[in-house]
Design an enzyme around this catalytic site. Sequence first.
Site, PDB file in Angstrom:
ATOM      1  N   SER A 149       1.228  -1.603   0.287  1.00 58.55           N
ATOM      2  CA  SER A 149       0.419  -0.188   0.214  1.00 58.55           C
ATOM      3  C   SER A 149       1.030   1.759   0.197  1.00 58.55           C
ATOM      4  CB  SER A 149      -0.936  -0.047   1.713  1.00 58.55           C
ATOM      5  OG  SER A 149      -1.303   0.941   1.723  1.00 58.55           O
ATOM      6  N   TYR A 159      -2.494  -1.176  10.418  1.00 57.09           N
ATOM      7  CA  TYR A 159      -2.348  -1.287   9.214  1.00 57.09           C
ATOM      8  C   TYR A 159      -1.260  -0.722   8.625  1.00 57.09           C
ATOM      9  CZ  TYR A 159      -4.272  -0.994   3.959  1.00 57.09           C
ATOM     10  OH  TYR A 159      -3.893  -1.331   2.358  1.00 57.09           O
TER      11      TYR A 159
END
Length: 251
Positions: free
Chosen positions: A139, A152
């Site tokens: 990401s 995350y």
Amino acid sequence: MSMFSGRSAIVTGGARGIGAAVAAALAKEHLGVVVADLLDRDGTATAESLGAHAIFRRLDVADEDGWQAVIADAEAMFGPLAVLVNNAGIVDFGGVEVEPPVMFRHVLDVNLYGPWLGMHLAGPYLRRAGGGVVVNISSTAGLIGYADVGAYVASKWGLRGLTKAAALEWGSSNIRVCSVHPGPIHTPMTADMDDSAIAAQPLARFGEPEEVAAMVRFIVTEATFSTGSEFIVDGGATAGQVLHMPSSAGE
């Protein structure tokens, strides 16, 4: 005939979103694709939409026995394992002081331990087949920090580092390992995000799953001299921000 005819691929989180688009892109390269996910209905529908090139298998990426079964089915149905795409991922919102420890560990289990376990178990199969490609879907949160999603961010930075370590270990076995870093993409994970999330990007829109899948396909089929590399699909978000200055601004 495709270089991947008679070989198999596994795409985790393949039921919908980016994973489903990746599965479709790899099936077009004549790979036999195992769509691996916990979403039975969506996963079955995705695999059926790809016809004889795909099957669905239920997989919890943190379960070793589940991985063993999926790898065995991939090779039994479609031939030697050639491609592993670690796409399954989750997010939990909460600051460092707020997020419950159990959720922090759960995010790392899915987003980091799961890909490690898949690579750990798939490595011998890829080596036996003479090589292959692993693509880890990280990401932009694996490149920069974001507030209130610490687990995350930690998991995606960890996956970026794991990618580089594996690339160094496996290069001599003709196994390439790369990471992909999507920005805001139209998926169920970003369904609650509004346009403020993309307003300052050079390309001020959400990306589409197919655009990430196109990058994965490129890594697998064309980027044959790339390993340990980071490929960014983010509309320029990590390049900086576009500032709209008033026209009357002076020096």
